[in-house]
Design an enzyme around this catalytic site. Structure first.
Site, PDB file in Angstrom:
ATOM      1  N   ASP A 279       1.029  -1.240   0.003  1.00  0.00           N
ATOM      2  CA  ASP A 279      -0.049  -0.055  -0.048  1.00  0.00           C
ATOM      3  C   ASP A 279       0.865   1.266   0.167  1.00  0.00           C
ATOM      4  O   ASP A 279       2.055   1.160  -0.183  1.00  0.00           O
ATOM      5  CB  ASP A 279      -0.981  -0.065   1.325  1.00  0.00           C
ATOM      6  CG  ASP A 279      -2.512   0.718   0.895  1.00  0.00           C
ATOM      7  OD1 ASP A 279      -2.318   1.702   0.615  1.00  0.00           O
ATOM      8  OD2 ASP A 279      -3.259  -0.045   0.885  1.00  0.00           O
ATOM      9  N   HIS A 333      -3.232   3.812  -3.753  1.00  0.00           N
ATOM     10  CA  HIS A 333      -2.507   3.094  -2.486  1.00  0.00           C
ATOM     11  C   HIS A 333      -1.319   2.606  -3.132  1.00  0.00           C
ATOM     12  O   HIS A 333      -1.059   1.579  -2.793  1.00  0.00           O
ATOM     13  CB  HIS A 333      -3.389   1.889  -2.283  1.00  0.00           C
ATOM     14  CG  HIS A 333      -4.943   2.574  -1.621  1.00  0.00           C
ATOM     15  ND1 HIS A 333      -4.822   2.582  -0.010  1.00  0.00           N
ATOM     16  CD2 HIS A 333      -6.095   2.638  -2.008  1.00  0.00           C
ATOM     17  CE1 HIS A 333      -6.194   3.274   0.139  1.00  0.00           C
ATOM     18  NE2 HIS A 333      -6.917   3.126  -0.963  1.00  0.00           N
ATOM     19  N   GLU A 403     -10.388   3.652  -4.025  1.00  0.00           N
ATOM     20  CA  GLU A 403     -10.386   5.213  -3.384  1.00  0.00           C
ATOM     21  C   GLU A 403      -9.497   5.958  -4.424  1.00  0.00           C
ATOM     22  O   GLU A 403      -8.320   6.511  -3.983  1.00  0.00           O
ATOM     23  CB  GLU A 403      -9.759   4.904  -2.130  1.00  0.00           C
ATOM     24  CG  GLU A 403     -10.761   4.367  -1.156  1.00  0.00           C
ATOM     25  CD  GLU A 403     -10.463   4.334   0.315  1.00  0.00           C
ATOM     26  OE1 GLU A 403     -11.193   4.525   1.014  1.00  0.00           O
ATOM     27  OE2 GLU A 403      -9.341   4.049   0.574  1.00  0.00           O
TER      28      GLU A 403
END
Ligand SMILES: *[C@@H]1O[C@H](CO)[C@@H](O)[C@H](O)[C@H]1NC(C)=O
Ligand SMILES: *[C@@H]1O[C@H](CO)[C@@H](O)[C@H](O)[C@H]1NC(C)=O
Ligand SMILES: *[C@@H]1O[C@H](CO)[C@@H](O)[C@H](O)[C@H]1NC(C)=O
Ligand SMILES: *[C@@H]1O[C@H](CO)[C@@H](O)[C@H](O)[C@H]1NC(C)=O
Ligand SMILES: *[C@@H]1O[C@H](CO)[C@@H](O)[C@H](O)[C@H]1NC(C)=O
Length: 640
Positions: A279, A333, A403
């Site tokens: 991440d 990420h 996201e």
């Protein structure tokens, strides 16, 4: 009749020429005979009673020890998850010695399957041994022990599969039959318990071995192992994909702790370890083809997963019926590990890494997003994908995709120029969706090249899967969507109607971390609750039925489209030191939901859940306590 008298009758019955009455005298040295016994009470379960009190109506004292009662009191014994197809168990028990179990025959189409089965059997023997308290281990065998049954296990497997795939058949049949030696059968001086396991695949046979281990239990009072004398079980899972997501980027989780998670998964027949390897925070995956990623991105040279660690884990998981599905989350990420691009003359690989103020660019610090217009990222991605394919060999690949925030791309001239050159001058949401799908298409090409086939790809729900987007940008034949919205979100119904295959991780029930890490204080402030509070108890995890979620949208449930589910433990607020207690036993509740998918509610399962939690602890898993132990000793008396 006096309970005390019944207690001895009961012990003699278990013994039936097998267990020694002397075994009772082999309680822990120095201890006196307990005044307590357990009654199997109609409508409740096993309940602690004084041996010398009169027997109440509805109390069955046939197997008056705690373990004996638990094994025999209920139709489904203390099996977890509950077998789905057919179950018929004896109410009688036999004492045995763990060294008397042997595998007498394995019939399998190839030597790899045979060797996996032998390994699974060794693991089973170890698990049984772990259940015996320290004080009793290695006890010398007495003469009477010799009369305990020889347990002969035969395993028959049809398919030669050595890798667990979505098409792998995990069903099994388990038959247990005990023939007691009597004076009249001098030709067979020893009692025997024959165990016969038949399964399509090794993975089904392994589940059968797990079930076998659960019709056995250590008994403190007798100082012996007990097992059911007879059993017939046919079993198969409701869902093919029964997983846990473990995030090893926010905080590192060591290889030995990962192994313990896999151990516990195997006790629950969970079969997918979804590894969120990397991440923005750190890049612990050591890529052979691109070693700079971990060099720059790992928290320390010790907090990494080397190729040999991963190979070992993949085998470790396979023999325990678990497949490891790697996730490389992109284009958002990412951050740590990608900083070397400019130094290496490859331009900016990731943008806005650690950029402030972070709330403008991402949902949690630190920010970072790939630079999709820099072609060099695709060769780096190709290297990552090839390494992942070499090591994991899994039949599905997770590309993340959650996201993605456009603020960073919108502020980057290199990006807006690229869009302009393609006639897109507005920097609108649609323009960035175009850029995002360009990235998704290009990186998918690299995945396909790396894997050499077009295997199913999993993506999180995101801006790409919103209403009007999924069918426009994503091919339902290629993409499986993993749901992390709430269970009542309309986008689930839309994706389902559009024909996408789904994996459920709706955060209102199955985010252990944000689902299973929900319910802790905030970590970016002093708020009392993090974003997905409250803490979710096992009951809610248990009740979250993917089938019911679909039916609640007034849709017909199609088993082929709902692959199953995963609980997710994101690691902002957890690492290896506490992860087991946050995962277990709540993940066991998920396991029964996905294996059995019962129509009954958690109340019916509570006594087994309490017992299974004790079993996890016996086997060395740091499972959290659910209730006072008193409730385990008094089934059915801890309800409001
Ligand atoms: C299991 O099945 C066999 C064969 O049908 C039968 O003889 C035996 O009684 C069954 N055992 C139990 C515990 O149901
Ligand atoms: C990106 O972040 C900004 C600032 O927090 C927010 O206003 C915007 O809605 C986010 N955009 C997307 C696509 O998530
Ligand atoms: C990108 O920035 C421009 C100018 O600041 C703004 O008008 C536009 O709405 C932004 N685009 C997105 C998708 O946020
Ligand atoms: C991505 O691929 C899909 C399917 O092949 C195609 O329809 C679409 O135009 C591509 N989009 C971009 C931006 O390349
Ligand atoms: C399902 O149908 C019922 C009865 O027609 C209706 O009340 C309910 O709102 C519907 N639910 C959804 C999610 O459409």
């Amino acid at each position: 009749m006096d309970r005390k008298f019944l207690f001895f009758i009961g012990l003699l019955f278990i013994a039936d020429g097998v267990i020694a009455r002397e075994a009772v005298g082999q309680r822990q040295p120095g201890s006196q005979e307990s005044p307590w016994a357990w009654a199997c009470r109609t409508g409740r379960g096993c309940v602690k009673v004084a041996k010398d009190s009169p027997v109440e109506q509805g109390d069955d004292m046939s197997n008056p020890t705690l373990s004996g009662c638990k094994l025999t009191c209920n139709t489904e014994s203390v099996l977890w998850p509950k077998p789905r197809d057919a179950i018929s168990l004896s109410k009688t028990l036999v004492a045995f010695h763990p060294t008397d179990i042997r595998i007498s025959r394995i019939s399998a189409p190839n030597s790899e399957v045979k060797s996996l089965t032998n390994e699974a059997f060794l693991i089973f023997r170890n698990v049984i041994r772990k259940g015996i308290p320290e004080a009793f281990r290695g006890r010398k065998q007495t003469a009477r022990d010799q009369q305990r049954p020889q347990i002969e296990v035969q395993v028959s497997i049809v398919s030669g599969e050595t890798r667990l795939e979505m098409t792998t058949e995990e069903s099994y049949n388990l038959h247990v039959k005990t023939i007691f030696a009597t004076a009249a059968t001098p030709a067979a001086p020893r009692s025997t318990t024959s165990v016969s396991i038949t399964a399509m695949s090794f993975f089904g046979a392994r589940h059968a071995i797990e079930t076998l281990s659960q019709i056995m239990a250590w008994d403190d009072t007798l100082g012996s192992m007990l097992m059911l004398t007879d059993a017939n079980i046919s079993d198969s899972p409701a869902f093919v994909h029964r997983g846990l997501l473990i995030d090893t980027s926010r905080n590192y989780v060591s290889v030995p702790v990962i192994k313990k998670i896999i151990d516990a998964m195997s006790y629950d027949k969970l079969n997918v370890f979804h590894w969120h390897l990397t991440d923005t925070h750190s890049f612990p995956f050591v890529s052979t083809r691109e070693p700079r990623l971990a060099l720059y991105g790992a928290y320390s040279p010790a907090k990494v997963y080397r190729p040999e660690d991963i190979k070992e884990l993949v085998h470790y998981a396979t023999v325990r019926g678990v497949k490891i599905v790697p996730e490389f989350d992109a284009p958002a990420h990412v951050g740590s590990g990608w900083e070397w691009g400019e130094r290496a003359g490859m331009g900016q690989l990731a943008l806005c890494v650690n950029k402030e103020p972070w709330p403008t660019y991402c949902v949690e610090p630190p920010c970072g997003i790939l630079n999709p217009v820099n072609d060099n990222i695709y060769s780096v991605l190709s290297n990552i994908y090839q390494d992942m394919n070499d090591l994991f060999k899994s039949d599905i690949f997770h590309m993340g995709g959650d996201e993605v925030n456009f603020s960073c791309w919108n502020e980057t001239t290199e990006i807006t120029n690229w869009l302009k050159a393609r006639g897109r001058k507005d920097n609108s949401k649609e323009d960035f969706l175009y850029l995002w799908t360009h990235f998704q298409n290009r990186s998918l090409e690299e995945v396909d090249k790396a894997y050499g086939n077009k295997q199913p790809i999993v993506l999180w729900t995101s801006g790409l899967t919103e209403e009007g987007h999924a069918d426009k940008y994503l091919d339902k034949e290629r993409y499986i969507i993993q749901i992390w919205t709430t269970g009542t979100d309309q986008s689930i119904a839309q994706l389902y109607r559009q024909g996408f295959k789904l994996i459920m991780s709706n955060y209102d029930a199955w985010y252990v971390g944000k689902y299973f890490d929900c319910g802790y204080g905030q970590w970016v402030g002093e708020g009392p609750n993090n974003w997905c509070s409250p803490y979710i108890g096992w009951q809610k995890v248990y009740e979250n039925s993917p089938r019911k979620l679909i039916v609640n949208f007034n849709e017909t449930f199609n088993q082929k489209q709902i692959l199953g589910g995963e609980a997710a433990i994101w690691s902002e607020q957890v690492d290896g030191t506490t992860i087991e207690g946050k995962l277990w036993p709540r993940s066991s509740a998920l396991a029964e939901r996905l294996w059995t998918d019962p129509d009954t509610n958690w109340r019916v399962a509570e006594h087994r859940m309490n017992h299974h939690r004790e079993r996890l602890v016996q086997r060395g898993i740091q499972a959290d306590a659910l209730q006072p132990e008193w409730c385990h000793h008094n089934d059915g008396y801890c309800f409001l």
